[in-house]
Write a protein that holds these residues in place. Structure first.
Motif, PDB file in Angstrom:
ATOM      1  N   ALA A   2       0.523  -1.330  -0.030  1.00 13.90           N
ATOM      2  CA  ALA A   2      -0.068   0.010   0.055  1.00 13.90           C
ATOM      3  C   ALA A   2       0.950   1.555  -0.406  1.00 13.90           C
ATOM      4  N   LYS A   3       2.570   1.320   0.754  1.00 16.30           N
ATOM      5  CA  LYS A   3       2.624   2.108   1.012  1.00 16.30           C
ATOM      6  C   LYS A   3       3.482   3.083  -0.787  1.00 16.30           C
ATOM      7  N   PRO A 142       6.326  -6.628  13.181  1.00 19.87           N
ATOM      8  CA  PRO A 142       5.776  -5.137  13.688  1.00 19.87           C
ATOM      9  C   PRO A 142       4.243  -5.777  12.499  1.00 19.87           C
ATOM     10  N   SER A 143       3.284  -5.050  12.877  1.00 18.46           N
ATOM     11  CA  SER A 143       2.469  -5.214  11.848  1.00 18.46           C
ATOM     12  C   SER A 143       2.162  -4.689  10.468  1.00 18.46           C
ATOM     13  N   GLU A 144       1.619  -5.160  10.061  1.00 18.90           N
ATOM     14  CA  GLU A 144       2.577  -4.282   8.098  1.00 18.90           C
ATOM     15  C   GLU A 144       3.781  -4.654   7.364  1.00 18.90           C
ATOM     16  N   THR A 218       2.027  -6.450   4.889  1.00 20.37           N
ATOM     17  CA  THR A 218       1.294  -5.543   4.162  1.00 20.37           C
ATOM     18  C   THR A 218       0.414  -5.724   3.624  1.00 20.37           C
ATOM     19  N   GLU A 219      -0.419  -4.404   3.205  1.00 24.19           N
ATOM     20  CA  GLU A 219      -1.540  -4.365   2.238  1.00 24.19           C
ATOM     21  C   GLU A 219      -1.487  -4.959   0.431  1.00 24.19           C
ATOM     22  N   LEU A 292       0.156 -22.363  -3.341  1.00 28.30           N
ATOM     23  CA  LEU A 292      -1.864 -21.584  -3.222  1.00 28.30           C
ATOM     24  C   LEU A 292      -0.974 -20.669  -2.370  1.00 28.30           C
ATOM     25  N   ILE A 293      -1.432 -19.171  -3.516  1.00 23.40           N
ATOM     26  CA  ILE A 293      -1.295 -18.037  -3.554  1.00 23.40           C
ATOM     27  C   ILE A 293      -1.812 -17.423  -2.847  1.00 23.40           C
ATOM     28  N   PHE A 294      -2.510 -16.957  -2.278  1.00 22.61           N
ATOM     29  CA  PHE A 294      -3.187 -15.938  -1.744  1.00 22.61           C
ATOM     30  C   PHE A 294      -2.530 -14.685  -1.066  1.00 22.61           C
ATOM     31  N   ARG A 295      -3.598 -13.788  -1.574  1.00 23.81           N
ATOM     32  CA  ARG A 295      -3.030 -12.229  -1.474  1.00 23.81           C
ATOM     33  C   ARG A 295      -3.625 -11.083  -0.570  1.00 23.81           C
TER      34      ARG A 295
END
Length: 306
Positions: A2-3, A142-144, A218-219, A292-295
């Motif tokens: 996202a950044k 840390p988150s994200e 991260t987003e 398996l690919i997730f986003r």
């Protein structure tokens, strides 16, 4: 991610076409890496021979090239002997890894094998490796902050069941011995080791882990799991549909399934006769794994699971 998108949107329009958000691949490289059925070869480093179930470093590099750029952060919650960390060192990505097995952890810390680094640049990256349970990862990360998760999990208590009981096990053990490799065995006696859990306990822990991985990614970040379905003949279960269960638990925790790649392992796995005419059973050799690919969605995106 996202950044990166926010930074991209601040660029003058004339520069946007020259900036790559996802990776650093050329058009031809992008196309060649996009096959949905893959095989991965290459030499087997000594430390991967000791593990018995480590994926090839070429597999990790494949997905690092697609889903990350230099300087990004990669997480492997089941680090094993450090194949993911070694791939990061070769491709200039930072790496975080968790491994409960002390012997495997020390092999991971020992660094890259000369057979993998021969003739290649070895980057000085940020490696944070922990001899801890991945279920504690939120205490360290840390988150994200993670761009890509890539891993191959243990399969509940399968390795406690198969030794000399599963058809083909002895044959496969002899094949591995001829290659100087050890067949996979229970990784530890630690109560937090997912390889010591019943199928029900295992699902609960994977559920928790998927939620924690979502929070630290991260987003727009990715989550890649290498899994192989198997049989639990001891408990009269002819086929354990592991990859579907992993998908179920990931999507329950908001991960979006975006792709599945078939890893063709028939070149590495010799055929054995399973079942028998007298029992009226015929089993196919499971010669492939599912990748398996997730986003993780970026806020405002509308992608969803069916």
């Amino acid at each position: 991610m996202a950044k990166k998108i926010k930074e991209y949107n601040k660029l003058p329009k004339e520069r946007r076409g020259k900036v790559k958000l996802l990776n650093e691949l050329s058009g031809s490289e992008w196309t060649q890496l996009s096959k949905s059925v893959m095989s991965y070869g290459g030499a087997i480093a000594e430390k991967r021979k000791k593990h018995g179930a480590a994926f090839p470093i070429t597999l990790v590099e494949h997905f690092l090239k697609i889903y990350t750029k230099q300087g990004d952060t990669v997480l492997d919650p089941f680090l094993g002997v450090g194949t993911t960390a070694d791939a990061c060192v070769l491709l200039n990505r930072n790496c975080i890894g968790f491994e409960l097995n002390k012997e495997f952890f020390e092999l991971a810390k020992a660094g890259i094998d000369p057979i993998d680094s021969k003739g290649r640049e070895v980057y000085d990256v940020d490696l944070k490796l922990y001899n801890e349970s991945c279920l504690e990862l939120d205490k360290f990360i840390p988150s994200e902050s993670v761009d890509l998760v890539i891993t191959s999990p243990p399969y509940a208590d399968l390795l406690h069941k198969v030794a000399d009981k599963f058809a083909g096990y002895t044959y496969e053990k002899n094949i591995y011995k001829s290659q100087g490799r050890e067949l996979a065995k229970p990784y530890s006696d630690h109560e937090e080791d997912l390889g010591n859990l019943t199928w029900e306990q295992y699902q609960n822990k994977i559920d928790i882990l998927m939620g924690k991985l979502y929070n630290v990614t991260t987003e727009g970040g990715f989550n890649v799991w290498v899994v192989r379905d198997y049989r639990d003949i001891q408990n009269h279960i002819p086929y354990v549909n592991l990859h579907s269960k992993i998908i179920e638990l990931a999507t329950k925790n908001n991960w979006i399934l975006i792709d599945i790649v078939i890893w063709d392992q028939t070149a590495q796995r010799k055929l054995v006769k399973l079942g028998g005419a007298k029992s009226r059973r015929f089993y196919f050799n499971i010669g492939h794994s599912f990748i398996l690919i997730f986003r993780k969605n970026i806020r405002g995106e509308k992608f969803k699971n069916v």
